[in-house]
Design a protein around this motif. Structure first.
Motif, short mmCIF file in Angstrom:
data_model
loop_
_atom_site.label_atom_id
_atom_site.label_comp_id
_atom_site.label_asym_id
_atom_site.label_seq_id
_atom_site.Cartn_x
_atom_site.Cartn_y
_atom_site.Cartn_z
N ALA A 148 0.81 -1.22 0.00
CA ALA A 148 0.00 0.00 0.00
C ALA A 148 0.84 1.27 0.00
N ARG A 149 1.99 1.26 0.66
CA ARG A 149 2.83 2.45 0.72
C ARG A 149 4.05 2.26 -0.16
N ILE A 150 4.24 3.19 -1.08
CA ILE A 150 5.41 3.16 -1.95
C ILE A 150 6.43 4.11 -1.34
N VAL A 151 7.61 3.61 -1.11
CA VAL A 151 8.67 4.44 -0.58
C VAL A 151 9.42 5.05 -1.75
N PRO A 152 9.38 6.38 -1.87
CA PRO A 152 10.08 7.01 -2.98
C PRO A 152 11.58 6.72 -2.93
N THR A 153 12.17 6.58 -4.10
CA THR A 153 13.60 6.36 -4.22
C THR A 153 14.19 7.48 -5.05
N HIS A 154 15.48 7.45 -5.25
CA HIS A 154 16.13 8.50 -6.02
C HIS A 154 15.97 8.28 -7.52
N ARG A 155 15.48 7.11 -7.91
CA ARG A 155 15.24 6.87 -9.34
C ARG A 155 14.24 5.73 -9.53
N ARG A 156 13.57 5.80 -10.67
CA ARG A 156 12.61 4.78 -11.09
C ARG A 156 12.66 4.66 -12.59
N ALA A 157 12.26 3.50 -13.09
CA ALA A 157 12.19 3.28 -14.53
C ALA A 157 10.86 2.62 -14.87
N LEU A 158 10.26 3.05 -15.96
CA LEU A 158 9.06 2.44 -16.51
C LEU A 158 9.40 2.01 -17.93
N LEU A 159 9.32 0.68 -18.16
CA LEU A 159 9.60 0.12 -19.47
C LEU A 159 8.31 -0.43 -20.04
N LEU A 185 5.69 -2.98 -18.24
CA LEU A 185 4.35 -3.25 -18.76
C LEU A 185 4.56 -3.82 -20.16
N ALA A 186 4.16 -5.06 -20.35
CA ALA A 186 4.39 -5.71 -21.64
C ALA A 186 3.08 -6.23 -22.23
N GLU A 187 2.97 -6.12 -23.54
CA GLU A 187 1.85 -6.64 -24.33
C GLU A 187 0.51 -6.16 -23.76
N GLU A 188 -0.39 -7.07 -23.38
CA GLU A 188 -1.74 -6.70 -22.95
C GLU A 188 -1.76 -5.80 -21.72
N GLN A 189 -0.68 -5.82 -20.93
CA GLN A 189 -0.59 -4.96 -19.75
C GLN A 189 -0.38 -3.49 -20.15
N ALA A 190 0.11 -3.26 -21.35
CA ALA A 190 0.51 -1.92 -21.80
C ALA A 190 -0.65 -1.17 -22.43
N THR A 191 -1.76 -1.05 -21.70
CA THR A 191 -2.90 -0.25 -22.16
C THR A 191 -2.59 1.23 -21.88
N LEU A 192 -3.30 2.11 -22.54
CA LEU A 192 -3.09 3.53 -22.31
C LEU A 192 -3.30 3.87 -20.84
N GLU A 193 -4.38 3.36 -20.26
CA GLU A 193 -4.66 3.65 -18.85
C GLU A 193 -3.54 3.14 -17.94
N ALA A 194 -3.06 1.93 -18.18
CA ALA A 194 -1.99 1.37 -17.35
C ALA A 194 -0.70 2.17 -17.49
N ILE A 195 -0.39 2.62 -18.70
CA ILE A 195 0.83 3.41 -18.91
C ILE A 195 0.74 4.74 -18.16
N VAL A 196 -0.38 5.45 -18.31
CA VAL A 196 -0.54 6.75 -17.66
C VAL A 196 -0.55 6.58 -16.14
N THR A 197 -1.23 5.55 -15.64
CA THR A 197 -1.27 5.29 -14.20
C THR A 197 0.13 4.98 -13.67
#
Length: 173
Positions: free
Chosen positions: A39-50, A93-105
């Motif tokens: 439930a809680r995301i701890v911010p880090t100094h970097r993140r990547a979204l592929l 996010l790959a293939e079916e997971q890579a919907t517009l909504e999922a990418i923006v979220t």
């Protein structure tokens, strides 16, 4: 804010590197498998979204792209091995997971809310790109450049569900 763009073979790829002031923490972020992260995301100094899509549905008119899964694996390995990203810092996010909504979220929750004020965020897309009519009037050629999400052209959609350059720009501001 720094922008870096890359093109990889027939696939369109983009990498955006910027410093961002983190917003409020989200309650949860959907993981690659569709489940919930803590439930809680701890911010880090970097993140990547592929993000990668190679297997578009036949009714979209886009031909399948070979190598998308390989592209994602190579970039994830590069981030981990060369730039010492932790596995929790990389969301794929790959293939079916890579919907517009999922990418923006994921962009909002993983990259923006998940990065400390002096941190860095990396975005990579491999899949089809397109050009659609520019509704904002900002483009001199009258066309927006887009990334084609998995669901962009399903159910009779004709580019209005693409991740367009204007939308991407608003996400990083």
């Amino acid at each position: 804010m720094k922008w870096v763009a890359l093109a990889i073979t027939a696939a369109i790829a983009a990498a955006l590197l910027w410093r961002w002031r983190a917003g409020p923490l989200p309650s949860s972020v959907a993981s690659e498998g569709g489940g919930e992260r803590p439930a809680r995301i701890v911010p880090t100094h970097r993140r990547a979204l592929l993000v990668g899509v190679g297997g578009y549905a036949p009714e979209t008119g886009f031909t399948p792209l070979d190598g998308v899964a390989n592209d994602l694996a190579i970039v994830a390995a590069l981030l981990a091995d060369r730039f010492e990203f932790e596995p929790a810092e990389i969301l794929v996010l790959a293939e079916e997971q890579a919907t517009l909504e999922a990418i923006v979220t994921a962009f909002d929750r993983h990259l923006i809310a998940g990065v400390l004020p002096d941190g860095e965020a990396f975005f990579y897309f491999t899949g089809h790109g397109s050009r659609v009519p520019d509704l904002s009037g900002q483009e001199t050629d009258g066309l927006d450049s887009t990334f084609v999400a998995y669901d962009s052209r399903l159910q009779g959609r004709h580019g209005d569900w693409d991740l367009c350059d204007d939308m991407l720009g608003s996400l990083v501001r």
